[in-house]
Design an enzyme around this catalytic site. Structure first.
Site, PDB file in Angstrom:
ATOM      1  N   CYS A  83       0.725  -1.325   0.005  1.00 19.79           N
ATOM      2  CA  CYS A  83      -0.143   0.036  -0.210  1.00 19.79           C
ATOM      3  C   CYS A  83       0.938   1.085   0.051  1.00 19.79           C
ATOM      4  O   CYS A  83       0.698   1.992  -0.770  1.00 19.79           O
ATOM      5  CB  CYS A  83      -0.996   0.039   1.015  1.00 19.79           C
ATOM      6  SG  CYS A  83      -2.119  -1.377   1.313  1.00 19.79           S
ATOM      7  N   HIS A 139      -2.565   6.796   3.530  1.00 22.29           N
ATOM      8  CA  HIS A 139      -1.527   5.941   3.896  1.00 22.29           C
ATOM      9  C   HIS A 139       0.094   6.269   3.392  1.00 22.29           C
ATOM     10  O   HIS A 139       0.753   5.643   3.214  1.00 22.29           O
ATOM     11  CB  HIS A 139      -1.930   4.640   3.579  1.00 22.29           C
ATOM     12  CG  HIS A 139      -1.451   3.496   4.412  1.00 22.29           C
ATOM     13  ND1 HIS A 139      -1.451   2.177   4.316  1.00 22.29           N
ATOM     14  CD2 HIS A 139      -0.614   3.516   5.696  1.00 22.29           C
ATOM     15  CE1 HIS A 139      -1.121   1.427   5.330  1.00 22.29           C
ATOM     16  NE2 HIS A 139      -0.405   2.432   6.052  1.00 22.29           N
TER      17      HIS A 139
END
Length: 515
Positions: A83, A139
């Protein structure tokens, strides 16, 4: 285009010429109006997860229609199989090694984040007069006083979660039906999941029964406001679907034959349809590039509650094709011819491509992306001929683990991952330790995208030796110019950085809630 002004006897020549010039400028400005850009990003979606990529029971009518009316890629890559690094690669057009977004992912209390020295897509587009907004999963860091949030990296508006929605105690996530538990793992020592508007926590924990609709309402309002103001816009819609823990609102819960994963996928597909409809209703669909893809491959360790790599090998957190090759669709009516392309492209190519469409100059930094405008708009070949595969925990000594050059892919190192477990292929499992290969494993991805048949194991011919030499030359040239940035994940953590609705409450983290 020719502008013709009817000459009237009572209009002075100088006024006629001025009027002609003004009309010409108006036409030129109209013709040069940059397109709006909507980038839709799935989370942990596999190459084989949606209907138009071959899944037999996924209910994804909106994405499938987008593919039928747009350009569907068969050879599209993320910059990493995890991610945080993949999202950094997308927004900067640079491998995550350059920005220091390694190893692995940022935590809820990480001291590091995407360096402010990195130039992002929204920063470039804002310089061209674009309105910019982000929805969903960030993120790329939180930091002290939210210093790494999207609003500090070019986004004027943000509604979302600062990290993965799995990074919290999932039994406290609110799912549908009421009083049921979302499927997935839990991190018990973390704060309840916060929802932020710009830099302010507005909800903690997140109500997942309403979250996707909140995102859609926010996105639609942003698009409408931008259209009303006459500004081009960039919307980055980074969905939490289909990452664990799985959830879906009332409209979709229990509706899919694929169970919780399928429900989440259906809700995500519904969001794609709603965004496309918003563009149509506001009359800007024909001047909007809509791009759809995923950050990395599926977490197959979840078995039926995880995604599918389709015919590709392994999944998330590996440098096999299932980890980094993603579904991707480009849609722009009247500009992109519908069809399928086998040309190679990557999320790394988005920054230079969007900059070209917006008429912006490229930043004065080393970019790893290519402008694929001519591939999208003219059907030309892609300027991307090579893809480099870094592991989620790279280092300068080992360098890249694999290289695709043309149709051939050479693996210099292989390693399994816990995220890619629970498949029959033991190469994918965490028990498959780091293994160097000399000569490298070599695959012809045109005839063998599943990476089943190592060409070098069939006998080393002169042709194969030349192919390996060519790939090694490309690899060496690239690695000589690669300068690793300081690792942001190695800066450590500070529990005081965990987002809390009431920072002065006690005891933490259980007291951090909005109600």
């Amino acid at each position: 285009m020719h502008i013709r002004v009817m000459k009237m006897p009572h209009i002075p020549t100088w006024l006629e010429m001025s009027l002609h010039l003004l009309l010409c400028l108006l036409v030129l400005c109209t013709a040069a109006k940059p397109p709006n850009i909507v980038f839709i990003y799935a989370d942990d979606m596999g190459y084989g997860d949606i209907g138009c990529y071959g899944h037999p029971s996924s209910l994804t009518p909106n994405v499938d229609k987008l593919a039928a009316e747009g350009l569907r890629f068969t050879d599209f890559y993320s910059s990493c199989a995890l991610c945080t690094p993949s999202r950094a690669g997308l927004l900067t057009g640079r491998y995550q090694t350059r920005s220091g977004m390694y190893p692995f992912v940022l935590l809820t209390d990480s001291l590091g984040g995407l360096p402010h020295s990195e130039i992002t897509i929204p920063e470039i587009l804002r310089g061209q007069g674009y309105a910019t907004a982000m929805v969903g999963k960030w993120h790329l860091g939180y930091g002290a006083n939210g210093t790494f949030l999207p609003t500090h990296h070019g986004f004027q508006h943000f509604l979302g979660v600062p990290y993965a929605h799995s990074q919290g105690p999932c039994q406290n996530l609110i799912c549908f039906p009421p009083n049921t538990t979302c499927f997935g793992g839990c991190e018990q020592d973390q704060v309840l999941l916060p929802l932020l508007r710009n830099e302010q926590i507005i909800q903690q924990p997140v109500d997942f029964t309403q979250l996707e609709q909140m995102y859609i309402d926010f996105a639609q309002s942003f698009i409408a406001d931008s259209v009303e103001c006459g500004k081009p816009f960039f919307l980055y819609f980074a969905s939490h679907h289909t990452h664990v823990p799985q959830y879906a609102g009332e409209q979709y819960a229990g509706k899919s034959p694929r169970g919780p994963y399928g429900d989440a996928l259906m809700e995500f597909d519904g969001s794609v349809g709603k965004l496309k409809n918003a563009l149509q209703e506001l009359g800007v669909e024909n001047n909007t590039l809509l791009f759809f893809t995923s950050d990395n491959g599926p977490e197959t360790m979840r078995m039926s509650e995880g995604g599918s790599s389709g015919l590709l090998k392994c999944g998330k957190d590996t440098t096999y094709e299932g980890g980094m090759r993603e579904p991707a669709i480009a849609y722009w009516p009247g500009h992109i011819t519908p069809g399928v392309t086998h040309e190679m492209a990557s999320t790394l190519d988005m920054l230079p491509t969007f900059a070209k469409l917006a008429g912006a100059c490229l930043p004065n930094v080393t970019l790893d992306g290519f402008d694929i405008t001519n591939l999208l708009l003219k059907g030309n070949g892609s300027p991307r001929k090579t893809m480099f595969y870094y592991p989620s925990s790279p280092n300068e000594t080992q360098g890249v683990f694999a290289v695709r050059h043309g149709k051939y892919k050479a693996h210099y190192f292989t390693q399994g991952s816990i995220s890619s477990g629970s498949t029959p292929d033991e190469d994918c499992h965490v028990t498959a330790k780091l293994t160097p290969h000399n000569p490298p494993l070599l695959f012809d991805l045109e005839s063998d995208p599943a990476e089943n048949s190592n060409l070098c194991a069939q006998g080393m011919t002169a042709d194969l030796q030349q192919i390996l030499k060519d790939i090694k030359r490309v690899k060496d040239t690239f690695e000589k110019k690669m300068k690793f940035g300081e690792s942001q994940m190695s800066k450590g953590t500070d529990p005081a950085l965990r987002p809390c609705y009431n920072p002065t409450c006690s005891p933490k983290p259980s007291c951090c809630r909005s109600s």
